[in-house]
Design a protein around this motif. Structure first.
Motif: not given
Length: 212
Positions: A53-62, A111-116, A133-135
């Protein structure tokens, strides 16, 4: 034709079946919703399932929105290499970050969250885009004794591709269920992904090649 019958040493990895990647989502993958019923059917044949599950903060640099004058799908040089700028998507806690309502997510054992992490994008289920950086997924799979991983989900040319390549790098057998995936296909990225996954030693098949 080779038929693959899932065993107790196999795990199905379902990548990012989230609302923002569906046709009406913020980062729509064409026909992304078409894979949901097929993935649900695939899960019935596997004893073990992991979902990401992609899980980004609101200000993610991408996010292109964090960079004045930049537009989605442009590329920049990040400290770890080339980075595509994306529309804001899969923001933590928003409806867009939720799984498609028809996806049987309860079937997943993890459920693995990534991109946080704000400053690192994360395509792969195994490692952030800095490649350092490993998940934690590798350790989970090894400790549970899995040897062969089957991949389905979104998008073929980004998160599926990077996950497949990293699975091979970590020593797992990797199988892509092609008709249970869909691609964004930016400037030939789908063809490049198919070549890269094949070069990594991944097997390509269709759902019908899986023995029930």
């Amino acid at each position: 034709m080779t038929r693959f019958r899932p065993t107790a040493a196999d795990c199905l990895v379902v990548v990012d079946l989230q609302n923002d990647f569906m046709p009406q989502g913020a980062l729509a993958v064409p026909e992304g919703d078409a894979v949901v019923p097929l993935v649900n059917h695939l899960m019935e044949g596997f004893e073990h399932v992991v979902a990401t599950q992609d899980w980004h903060p609101r200000d993610h640099f991408s996010f292109a929105s964090t960079r004045p004058g930049r537009a989605p799908f442009e590329t920049i040089e990040a400290p770890y290499g080339r980075q595509t700028l994306w529309p804001d998507h899969c923001v933590q806690g928003t409806p867009g970050a939720a799984f498609h309502p028809d996806f049987a997510a309860d079937r997943a054992q993890l459920i693995l969250r990534k991109g946080f992490r704000r400053d690192i994008d994360s395509y792969s289920a195994f490692c952030e885009n800095d490649r350092r950086t490993p998940t934690g997924l590798t350790g989970y799979l090894r400790e549970r004794g899995f040897r062969r991983l089957f991949f389905a989900g979104l998008a073929t040319d980004f998160c599926v591709r990077w996950s497949v390549e990293d699975a091979r790098r970590e020593g797992f057998e990797a199988v892509i269920v092609e008709d249970a995936c869909r691609a964004i296909d930016l400037e030939g990225s789908l063809a490049a992904a198919q070549t890269a996954m094949q070069s990594a030693g991944a097997v390509r098949l269709r759902a019908a090649d899986l023995a029930g």
